[in-house]
Design an enzyme around this catalytic site. Sequence first.
Site, short mmCIF file in Angstrom:
data_model
loop_
_atom_site.label_atom_id
_atom_site.label_comp_id
_atom_site.label_asym_id
_atom_site.label_seq_id
_atom_site.Cartn_x
_atom_site.Cartn_y
_atom_site.Cartn_z
N CYS A 27 -9.55 6.54 -3.99
CA CYS A 27 -10.73 6.11 -3.41
C CYS A 27 -10.38 6.53 -1.84
O CYS A 27 -8.46 7.01 -1.70
CB CYS A 27 -11.02 4.93 -2.98
SG CYS A 27 -12.68 4.75 -2.28
N ASP B 3 -10.73 -4.51 -2.60
CA ASP B 3 -11.83 -5.76 -2.12
C ASP B 3 -11.78 -6.93 -2.44
O ASP B 3 -12.37 -8.05 -1.38
CB ASP B 3 -13.05 -4.81 -2.72
CG ASP B 3 -13.51 -3.36 -1.54
OD1 ASP B 3 -12.97 -2.74 -2.12
OD2 ASP B 3 -14.02 -3.48 -0.66
C1 RUB Z 1 -13.21 1.05 -0.89
C2 RUB Z 1 -12.33 0.68 -1.39
C3 RUB Z 1 -11.11 0.35 -0.91
C4 RUB Z 1 -10.88 -0.96 -0.87
C5 RUB Z 1 -9.87 -1.52 0.33
O1 RUB Z 1 -14.35 1.64 -0.96
O2 RUB Z 1 -12.41 1.18 -2.29
O3 RUB Z 1 -9.94 0.83 -1.93
O4 RUB Z 1 -12.19 -1.42 0.02
O5 RUB Z 1 -9.57 -1.09 1.32
P1 RUB Z 1 -15.98 2.09 0.40
P2 RUB Z 1 -8.75 -1.46 2.47
O6 RUB Z 1 -15.68 3.11 0.35
O7 RUB Z 1 -16.93 2.22 -0.75
O8 RUB Z 1 -15.38 0.98 1.59
O9 RUB Z 1 -6.94 -1.56 1.73
O10 RUB Z 1 -8.54 -0.20 3.45
O11 RUB Z 1 -8.72 -2.88 2.98
#
Ligand code: RUB
Length: 278
Positions: A108, A178
Amino acid sequence: MPTLEHAVSEIKSVRVQGAKEIALYALKFLRKVVQEQGFEGRFDELADALRKIRPTAVVLHNCIEIIKRERKISTIDSLIAYLTESSEKIGKHSDRMLKNNITIMTYCHSGEALKFIKHGHVKHEKKISLIATVTQPLEQGVKTARELVQLKIPVTLILDNAVGFFMKDVDAVVVGADALRKEGVVNKVGTSLLAFSAKHYHKPFYVVANVMKLDKRGDFRIEERPVAEVYRKITTTKDFRGIKARNPAFDITPWKYVTAVITDEGVLKPSQVIRRLK
Ligand code: RUB
């Protein structure tokens, strides 16, 4: 100031994505609201509306709980500063945690995981290659690949179902989160499959997350996104009639598959994270 409708649409459409970015975007919006109307205006209503859009990501929820208790604009400022600076603190661990000539698989688009990898590359001059998964259905992995290739990090983009094929060539898996919960690490759906595969090939599985992602909520919901995202490339809605589709946005990787969580307060073992959740 963007309207609430605009802010909601930016987050809902995943143009603003990643737990930390969502929180920063919403906090900056709420700061303007408070600046104009004070806390007696629509703050509570708007804060609740914003945190409901992506309910799984806990950072925004935790920040809003703190702001609701303290009701000070300086609290919003400190939280924005904290979220902005925490990545730098996390990045410092890349020197110790990443060896040289390393192939990392990620999933992701996690701002925190990428900051950690970039820090290793730029500040500690580690030679890093990245394997990025496309990440269906919204393809945030392509964003990851573009971002890192700009830094001249060699990137191989693969399909999500090729994770098992490539895992034997990987030195470590690095993903974001998350939420860090007692059940495990909540991250983009499919993350758990990387963890299972990593375990099979004896590869370390690292999670990069600031401590505002510690999630003590009893009431927890995995967001389900529109089912149209599941079949939009395969067939028309008409052909899909009678077939049920599901589209959870996140899954939970149990702690036994996690090697360490790299945070702004140090590198934590899963048992240390679980202790902090009590
Ligand atoms: C994004 C996702 C990321 C986490 C952590 O999912 O799963 O790995 O949110 O991100 P989506 P961060 O694209 O559905 O938001 O490290 O930027 O907090």
